[in-house]
Design a protein around this motif. Structure first.
Motif: not given
Length: 507
Positions: A282-295
């Protein structure tokens, strides 16, 4: 053989066909002392190895079936240990049912020390289920029992303070939560319970992080991690890595965050703790979101939500829905994002999670702004501004000031004075608290305001400051792919600088 020796012999054959044979051969020696020895083994491992704890608790239960004396007490102790292990696995409903069953037995026996301990454990489970009001009510009942008790029960008092602090935190009473943690820490330090003190330090760190006191939070996390590492409490070491990762993420230290989260995920996976692995994802997802790795962010969030739903964990499901709403918002799927925000708002209302509700409303306001509904965005933003505690929620305050500045800037008749007031205030707070990830947006906003005023040279200075802030953050990412994706939603900053430069030479 001593009860401890019998317990060790049973543990060596636990989970194998030899267990039944061993139980039969030792039947005359299976006493409540053996059950207590097994319970001590369970208590010694359930935090760092819930699977082993569950296995020993199952042995306790089987021992009770072969006992001729104190069988009921043995069974109650066994199911309470099973509940403790299941709670660590995230199987909260099962844990709560078992704790209640054990409590009923000890209540009939008028064993009030056991009853108090079990009620305190139920507070923790209710807390984990997101039933915060119920948790606080049960904690108050347990507190009354503690006050009536004639025995020194400091260890129970400390545990109760920890559980009720977490519940207070979720309903937004942060000062009460901090006071409870401080009391629990003082008790454990006085009793020289290093591991329990480290657990409280970890929880206090999480709370201080929520209050924007990041340096204090990191110090507590590192202190607790060192304690757990020295005592080989690997599950707690993995949990500290998770919390350090979350803290680094909130401070916009994305590469550092991913490093902590990868270590944490490996640790939990080795311990076969699927619930905690899902939290890390879940929190890796948060980081990826901020890095615009949306998929990638959506994929991780969907995977985590599936497991949380199976485990009936409502609070983490709410966090997943927030992340999915953010990801779809950034992808331009505004209707889908709105659906997830509505879903998470309903869930958070059920959980009485007011601080998180304010955060969700701030993001709903940002969505309304992107949809061109400026008045709606302003109305929601102003409502959140009135509700939040400006000293204790600096991150949310920055988001709201930024939103209201944009509303003032984008309305039909721009209110540049109001936009500038918010922009200056949020930049001052960003520098004060150390929220470096917002510096680029704050300078960009100041550039837009200056440009609207016709102060082209000042606007150019602000855009350059914004570009510098973006560059510093981008260079902190060591992988080219992360750097490229991070830049996706930063392109307007570059475009503004280039446009002004172009207009300058044309002039």
């Amino acid at each position: 053989m001593t009860p401890q020796e019998i317990a060790q012999r049973l543990i060596t054959v636990a989970g194998s066909p030899k267990l039944t044979e061993t139980l039969l051969s030792l039947q005359q020696e299976l006493t409540i002392e053996v059950v207590n020895a097994l319970m001590m083994e369970t208590l010694g491992v359930y935090k760092q190895d819930a699977a082993k704890a569950l296995l020993i608790a199952t042995v306790m239960e089987k021992v009770s079936y072969h006992m001729k004396v104190a069988q009921g007490e043995a069974q109650a102790l066994a199911i309470s240990m099973k509940a403790a292990a299941l709670n660590e696995f995230g199987r909260y409903d099962e844990a709560l049912d078992l704790y209640e069953e054990a409590e009923r037995f000890f209540e009939r026996q008028q064993s009030w020390r056991r009853v108090i301990a079990l009620r305190i454990n139920q507070v923790a489970v209710l807390r984990n289920l997101g039933k915060y009001t119920d948790a606080i009510q049960l904690a108050q009942d347990a507190q009354k029992m503690l006050e009536k008790s004639k025995e020194p029960l400091n260890v129970y008092q400390a545990t109760l303070e920890i559980n009720v602090a977490w519940a207070y935190k979720q309903v937004g009473n942060l000062e009460a939560a901090l006071a409870a943690y401080q009391h629990a820490l003082a008790i454990n330090l006085e009793m020289e319970h290093a591991i329990k003190a480290a657990s409280v330090q970890q929880d206090m760190g999480i709370l201080l992080e929520e209050m924007g006191r990041f340096d204090e939070a990191e110090s507590l996390f590192e202190t607790a991690k060192n304690t757990f590492f020295s005592m080989e409490q690997w599950q707690e070491v993995a949990r500290l890595e998770l919390n350090l990762g979350i803290l680094a993420f909130r401070r916009a230290q994305h590469q550092k965050a991913l490093g902590h989260l990868e270590i944490s995920r490996t640790g939990f996976a080795e311990l076969q703790n699927k619930s905690e692995v899902a939290f890390v994802d879940l929190y890796r997802s948060h980081v990826y979101l901020e890095l615009n790795l949306l998929d990638e962010a959506i994929e991780l969030a969907v995977f985590a939500e599936k497991l949380f739903r199976q485990l009936k964990q409502q609070w983490p499901r709410a966090l997943v829905f927030i992340n999915l709403a953010r990801a779809y918002h950034r992808q331009g799927h505004l209707s889908l994002a709105s659906q997830f925000y509505t879903k998470v708002r309903r869930l958070l209302n059920q959980l009485s999670a007011k601080p998180m509700l304010r955060q969700v409303d701030s993001e709903r306001a940002a969505l309304a702004l992107d949809e061109g509904r400026i008045d709606t965005a302003r109305r929601i933003g102003q409502r959140v501004l009135k509700q939040l505690d400006q000293k204790k929620e600096p991150l949310l305050l920055v988001r709201i000031w930024h939103l209201l500045a944009q509303c003032a800037l984008l309305q039909v008749n721009p209110n540049l004075d109001q936009a500038e007031k918010y922009a200056n205030a949020l930049l001052s707070l960003i520098e004060q608290v150390g929220l470096v990830d917002f510096r680029a947006d704050a300078f960009y906003l100041q550039g837009q305001i200056a440009e609207k005023r016709g102060a082209v040279l000042l606007a150019k200075v602000h855009y350059e400051e914004s570009l510098t802030a973006v560059t510093i953050l981008r260079q902190s990412l060591s992988i080219d792919e992360l750097q490229i994706n991070y830049m996706v939603n930063k392109l307007p900053i570059y475009e503004a600088g280039i446009r002004l430069l172009h207009d300058h030479f044309r002039g």
